[in-house]
Write a protein that holds these residues in place. Structure first.
Motif, PDB file in Angstrom:
ATOM      1  N   LEU B 461       0.848  -1.183   0.000  1.00 51.33           N
ATOM      2  CA  LEU B 461       0.000   0.000   0.000  1.00 51.33           C
ATOM      3  C   LEU B 461       0.886   1.237   0.000  1.00 51.33           C
ATOM      4  O   LEU B 461       1.880   1.274   0.731  1.00 51.33           O
ATOM      5  CB  LEU B 461      -0.868   0.024   1.259  1.00 51.33           C
ATOM      6  N   GLY B 462       0.546   2.192  -0.785  1.00 49.97           N
ATOM      7  CA  GLY B 462       1.337   3.420  -0.788  1.00 49.97           C
ATOM      8  C   GLY B 462       0.720   4.439  -1.704  1.00 49.97           C
ATOM      9  O   GLY B 462      -0.408   4.268  -2.177  1.00 49.97           O
ATOM     10  N   SER B 463       1.489   5.493  -1.945  1.00 52.14           N
ATOM     11  CA  SER B 463       0.969   6.536  -2.835  1.00 52.14           C
ATOM     12  C   SER B 463       1.634   6.405  -4.199  1.00 52.14           C
ATOM     13  O   SER B 463       2.319   5.406  -4.479  1.00 52.14           O
ATOM     14  CB  SER B 463       1.252   7.902  -2.235  1.00 52.14           C
ATOM     15  N   LYS B 464       1.477   7.454  -4.987  1.00 46.27           N
ATOM     16  CA  LYS B 464       2.049   7.393  -6.337  1.00 46.27           C
ATOM     17  C   LYS B 464       3.575   7.409  -6.323  1.00 46.27           C
ATOM     18  O   LYS B 464       4.211   7.192  -7.352  1.00 46.27           O
ATOM     19  CB  LYS B 464       1.508   8.554  -7.156  1.00 46.27           C
ATOM     20  N   ALA B 465       4.130   7.681  -5.153  1.00 48.38           N
ATOM     21  CA  ALA B 465       5.585   7.660  -5.029  1.00 48.38           C
ATOM     22  C   ALA B 465       6.150   6.273  -5.295  1.00 48.38           C
ATOM     23  O   ALA B 465       7.357   6.105  -5.501  1.00 48.38           O
ATOM     24  CB  ALA B 465       5.978   8.133  -3.637  1.00 48.38           C
ATOM     25  N   LEU B 466       5.293   5.274  -5.283  1.00 44.95           N
ATOM     26  CA  LEU B 466       5.764   3.892  -5.468  1.00 44.95           C
ATOM     27  C   LEU B 466       5.849   3.487  -6.946  1.00 44.95           C
ATOM     28  O   LEU B 466       6.175   2.353  -7.250  1.00 44.95           O
ATOM     29  CB  LEU B 466       4.826   2.919  -4.753  1.00 44.95           C
ATOM     30  N   LYS B 467       5.548   4.421  -7.815  1.00 45.91           N
ATOM     31  CA  LYS B 467       5.533   4.085  -9.237  1.00 45.91           C
ATOM     32  C   LYS B 467       6.891   3.531  -9.705  1.00 45.91           C
ATOM     33  O   LYS B 467       6.951   2.554 -10.439  1.00 45.91           O
ATOM     34  CB  LYS B 467       5.183   5.322 -10.064  1.00 45.91           C
ATOM     35  N   VAL B 468       7.950   4.199  -9.247  1.00 46.99           N
ATOM     36  CA  VAL B 468       9.294   3.772  -9.658  1.00 46.99           C
ATOM     37  C   VAL B 468       9.577   2.382  -9.112  1.00 46.99           C
ATOM     38  O   VAL B 468      10.102   1.508  -9.813  1.00 46.99           O
ATOM     39  CB  VAL B 468      10.347   4.778  -9.149  1.00 46.99           C
ATOM     40  N   SER B 469       9.188   2.159  -7.860  1.00 46.81           N
ATOM     41  CA  SER B 469       9.426   0.837  -7.252  1.00 46.81           C
ATOM     42  C   SER B 469       8.696  -0.242  -8.020  1.00 46.81           C
ATOM     43  O   SER B 469       9.193  -1.366  -8.171  1.00 46.81           O
ATOM     44  CB  SER B 469       8.949   0.833  -5.802  1.00 46.81           C
TER      45      SER B 469
END
Lengths: 471, 625
Positions: B461-469
């Motif tokens: 679960l997370g925000s859009k900051a996880l796109k790179v991950s």
């Protein structure tokens, strides 16, 4: 409902800049006033309720009136969809007209708080006992008293007296169950006083205090209330004592006692007030709007509502005193039953120069949704720089009672952009929540509007909340 | 007022003033200081006139701040002079400060109790100490009445009786009552309840005194038509210590007519139930605590509960109350535990050996005695109740927009139904941000790799900051399910929802304590939620020097309070900034003398706590909750 103050010569400009955003009503006003403003003023000022129908279409306006005491004409118009109030400054007086705005202002004070879901006794006391006070007669009485005694008696103190009388009557006419409850509470108070708590004695307790105590849910809550009463009393006494001491020690040197004549021009307070008001009026025509959302009454307890109203007073004062261009304040959701609004009116009672837009409508009715940005401590995105083309919304909300993200939830529900101030990016917090009081908020916004940096603007945040590095 | 200043070394020798100073120095909390002074004056604690200095280490760079305090010997007034300066120039500044007239002064007026009242109490105590030990005559009481009435507002007899109750001086209390009864006017309403409380507090097993108490109580009740909460509380304080303790229930009922009885009343009745072995009453009060009051208030009263139970030998009652505390996960402060140890020693001298230890997080054994603690277990019934209530009470609550939006919630519910159930739910941003700054995405990738190696189905679960991950995960082959919410701050409810709707044993990887969600649930579900969360949450993880993810400590076993054949285990409240979840510390109280613990069976692959990775088999075992 829009409130505008202007000189006669400024009326067309006013209409253009402040009223004609989205209202048909303003179109009618402009149509009527376009030829001769002065003539129109005279006619409006002297008009009666019947006459106003000839000026404006039926159902578009309800009352046109003036306030004779201060040589101002209040034009008050309301439509079925939107209600608007316009204040024009005018030299002619109209003693025959009852001032609607003033009337509304005063009558609103009579019901300080909205009726709550609590039982009759547990409702906030002031709310119940200010509902049917005839403030017009109270005001008239006050005027006569001022004339005869020469003392500057405040209307607020008159209201307090009237409330106290009503409380006495209410205590005398309590129902059987409530009377029993009051008796129990009085016994408890006596017990606590005998135990040595620093609380008011039985003689010092007023009917209003007893009724407030009946609203408390537990013994500890009541004890805290009594302690608060005592503390407030002591603080007040100390303040009066200090003021008296200061008065005695002060040596006033008359202005004409200086040698070589008067070298400085004396600027009187009234002059400064006029300048400030002029700036505010100017801001209402050309200034950047700032919305104060008053729709959080149900989330606050009576003491927080009181506190918020005081903060709003500060907010208004700081905005007016700003040396740059103040904001054009829009107080939205100010319905007649809104407790915050009414408490604010009480506090503004003797101030006739309230220059802001006050409306019972939502900000969504006044501005386009795309222009709006809600400022909330819970906002996910950060306000990087101040945009003068954006209409910022600040919630008139004190979050002592609830820690919920109320403003954020409202913005999300209405699908409005919600931003937070860049506090994390510029200062390190020592402790406490990152929510600011309304006066701090206006100071920060005024600073950044003037082009100051965030670091400079955040100097208005109390030092105790910041680390030594940021002080 | 004297003003002498000394260095911090003097403080160590002044045990009475130590808490005073500590209290004051914690950001100069004047209100706490005021209360403490009030307490000392009421408890007749004498402290000398003088001034003291103390050093305070605060995380403000490298500075050490020194404060100096001056306290006068008046009972209810104290003045604190304080100033901060750096340690480097202590001597110079100290001497300067002594001379300096600019010292900032905080006057502490006692805001809670009236000054005249406290002075009156001191005056009365002085009179008692000056008098001979013989009986007090009417003339003596007349003198007291005249003296106190002239100095103190309010009834003098109430002040005297309250003081005698505080001092537990029953003889003088009786004398005062006799004096007041001898007069024609009826005694003050405060006097009789306090006298009843005094008789109860000093009764012991004295039957005559119990009868005397009952007589006064009956007289008082017959003469009174209305009772307020303050009077009821004082009456309960007396009745709870007598054989007429069941009268307290009637008083509680009377109290309920106006408002719910507070913890102060309930606690005295609970002690009465323990004292008189009344298990029904004990159950009633505990359920009252659960429904109306806050059970956490029992934490700071544990020593008194233990003391009362041991005094009367009510082991069953003690066990029941401790079970209640265990159910609610209450940890006992260290100070209370020290008192508990003293109580055990005083009742059974030489029988007990106390050792502070901890419960091993993996095996569930006490490191002191090797006793095996119970594993935390949420039953299927409890879990299904929790699951059905969770969405309505926690996510939706009073306003769904506080947490999410209806569309987002529906979308997520469909998502979980489609992709679930999951074995591990990871709070992505929490993992990325935990540890030294700056936050690193690799941390999350390592954590995912760790669980993926054990063939776990993972949800992040997370925000859009996880796109790179997300793209990195795709490349690395571990394919966790990722859900990005628009609300980075309120994503807790989403991973809790995903975990609760996957299975009872789904692991949650998050450092968050999630207490606000607990308090949104109805009261009876709170301990179940707490227990479930403890058993599935992974909150203590680390990265080895090679960057590998590892789990350090988990809370799989109960840490008490629990009784076994060898003695007791009491949980220690050792939560601090470094270990917000506690260190599983316990007070191990054993019968007999101190013995060396039985040898520990060494397992293979048990070095995970020291940074060595677990083998796959051991990891599987570690996941089994």
């Amino acid at each position: 409902m829009t409130t505008v103050l202007a000189n006669q010569s400024r009326v067309p400009g006013l209409l253009h800049h402040s009223l004609l955003r989205n209202s048909k009503l303003c179109h009618h006003i402009r149509q009527y006033l376009q030829c001769s403003v002065c003539r129109a003023f005279g006619r409006i000022a002297n008009s009666t309720r019947q006459q106003k129908d000839s000026f404006f279409p039926q159902n578009q306006c309800t009352l046109i009136a003036s306030h004779h005491c201060h040589a101002r004409t209040f034009v008050s118009v309301s439509s079925p969809e939107k209600s608007r109030h316009v204040i024009f400054k005018h030299n002619s007086s109209a003693p025959n007209c009852a001032g609607l705005f003033t009337h509304k202002l005063l009558s609103a004070c009579t019901s300080l708080m909205s009726p709550r879901q609590m039982s009759s006794v547990k409702k906030p006391v002031v709310s119940r006992f200010t509902e049917d006070i005839d403030l017009d007669s109270l005001r008239e009485e006050l005027r006569l008293e001022r004339k005869t005694s020469g003392q500057n008696v405040q209307l607020v103190s008159k209201i307090k007296e009237a409330v106290a009388a009503k409380c006495d009557a209410a205590v005398a006419n309590l129902s059987e169950a409530d009377a029993k409850s009051l008796k129990v509470i009085q016994l408890e108070h006596n017990f606590l006083y005998s135990e040595g708590y620093h609380i008011p004695s039985l003689e010092e307790m007023t009917s209003e205090n007893w009724l407030e105590a009946m609203g408390c849910k537990s013994k500890n809550q009541r004890l805290k209330y009594y302690l608060f009463l005592q503390r407030r009393k002591v603080l007040k006494e100390n303040f009066i004592k200090k003021r008296e001491e200061k008065k005695q020690n002060r040596t006033v040197r008359p202005m004409n006692s200086y040698e070589h004549g008067k070298i400085f021009m004396r600027i009187y307070e009234s002059t400064m007030k006029r300048w400030n008001n002029y700036r505010l009026a100017s801001a209402m025509q050309y200034g950047v709007p700032l919305v104060i959302d008053m729709d959080f009454e149900k989330h606050m307890r009576p003491q927080e509502i009181r506190n918020t109203a005081h903060q709003l007073l500060d907010l208004y004062a700081f905005n007016r005193l700003d040396d740059g261009e103040p904001f054009h304040l829009h107080f939205t959701s100010c319905s007649e039953t809104n407790s915050i609004y009414r408490m604010m009116q009480i506090l503004f009672q003797d101030n006739q120069d309230f220059l802001a837009t006050v409306t019972e409508n939502s900000y969504l009715d006044l501005f386009k949704k795309q222009e709006l940005v809600y400022l909330s401590p819970n906002g996910r995105q950060v306000l990087r720089e101040f945009d003068p083309n954006t209409v910022y919304i600040v919630g008139a909300f004190n979050d002592k009672a609830t820690q919920e993200p109320v403003t954020f939830a409202k913005a999300r529900q209405q699908n409005i952009k919600c931003l937070r101030l860049p506090l994390d990016e510029h200062i390190s917090w020592v402790s406490g929540g990152k929510d600011l009081t309304l006066d701090q908020m206006i100071k920060i916004l005024l600073s950044v509007k003037k082009g100051k940096s965030w670091d400079e603007a955040f100097q208005f945040i109390p030092k105790r909340k910041r680390t030594a590095r940021d002080r | 007022m004297m003003q002498q200043f000394a260095s911090g070394a003097h403080l160590a020798h002044n045990s009475i003033l130590q808490p005073l100073i500590n209290c004051c120095f914690h950001r100069l909390r004047t209100s706490s200081m005021s209360r403490l002074l009030s307490f000392t004056s009421q408890s007749r604690i004498q402290f000398g006139t003088g001034s003291f200095g103390c050093q305070q280490h605060r995380p403000l760079g490298t500075r050490t701040h020194f404060f100096c305090i001056s306290i006068n010997d008046s009972v209810h007034r104290a003045t604190i002079h304080c100033k901060r300066f750096m340690s480097s120039d202590l001597n110079e500044r100290e001497s300067e400060w002594r001379r300096s007239p600019k010292t900032s002064v905080f006057s502490l007026n006692n805001r809670i109790m009236r000054r005249d009242r406290t002075e009156g109490q001191a005056l009365f105590r002085d009179l008692i100490s000056k008098k001979d030990s013989g009986d007090w005559s009417i003339a003596d009481w007349d003198e007291v009445a005249a003296l106190i009435s002239s100095n103190v507002k309010g009834p003098w007899e109430a002040l005297c009786m309250q003081t005698l109750y505080a001092d537990r001086n029953v003889e003088l209390g009786r004398s005062l009552m006799n004096y007041l009864e001898g007069k024609d006017d009826c005694p003050n309403r405060v006097v009789v309840p306090y006298f009843i409380a005094l008789l109860g507090a000093t009764s012991g097993e004295n039957v005559n005194q119990d009868q005397e108490l009952k007589k006064y109580y009956d007289d008082f009740m017959s003469a009174t038509d209305l009772l307020d909460a303050a009077t009821i509380e004082v009456l309960i304080k007396g009745l709870a210590y007598s054989s007429h303790y069941l009268e307290c229930l009637k008083l509680l009922e009377i109290c309920r007519e106006t408002h719910n009885p507070g913890s102060g009343m309930l606690f005295h009745v609970l002690l009465a139930s323990l004292r008189y072995h009344d298990m029904d009453l004990c159950e009633l009060i505990l359920s009252e605590y659960e429904q109306a009051a806050e059970p956490t208030q029992l934490q700071s009263l544990a020593a008194e509960i233990v003391g009362t139970s041991l005094t009367v030998g009510n082991e069953r009652g003690l066990t029941r109350v401790m079970e209640f505390m265990k159910k609610h996960g209450l940890l006992i402060p260290k100070k209370q535990l020290d008192e508990i140890v003293e109580t055990f020693h005083s009742h059974q001298p030489g029988k007990w050996t106390e050792t502070y230890g901890y419960i091993h997080h993996k095996g569930g054994n006490c490191v002191v005695c090797r006793h095996q603690m119970d594993r935390l277990n949420v039953t299927d019934e409890e879990f299904s109740g929790l699951r059905s209530a969770f969405t309505d009470q926690v996510i939706v609550g009073s306003n769904i927009f506080y947490k999410s939006t209806p569309e987002e919630l529906k979308h997520f519910m469909d998502f979980v139904e489609r992709n679930g159930p999951f074995d591990v739910v990871i709070d992505g941003l929490n993992v990325i941000h935990k540890g030294p700054k700056p936050p690193r995405r690799e941390r999350l990738e390592r954590a995912v790799a760790y669980f993926a190696e054990a063939n776990k189905k993972i949800l992040i679960l997370g925000s859009k900051a996880l796109k790179v991950s997300a793209s990195n995960f795709r490349r690395s082959g571990s394919k966790p399910t990722i859900y990005m919410t628009s609300t980075t701050k309120a994503d807790d409810v989403f991973f809790l929802y995903a975990a609760i709707h996957s299975s009872k044993d789904t692991l949650i990887v998050s450092f968050d304590k999630l207490r606000d969600h607990k308090f949104r649930l109805e009261r009876k579900l709170r301990p179940i939620f707490h227990k479930w969360l403890q058993s599935v949450q992974i909150y203590d993880w680390f990265f080895s020097r090679y960057g590998d993810f590892g789990i350090r400590r988990r809370h799989l076993f109960s840490i008490g309070p629990a009784k076994d054949d060898g003695g007791w285990h009491f949980p220690v409240n050792d939560c601090d900034k470094d270990a917000p979840y506690g260190k599983l510390g316990v007070l191990c109280l054993r019968h007999g003398k101190r013995r060396s613990p039985p040898p520990r069976v060494r397992r293979s692959h048990q070095k995970s706590s020291t940074g060595v990775r677990l083998g796959t088999d051991a990891r599987k075992e570690w996941f089994e909750t």
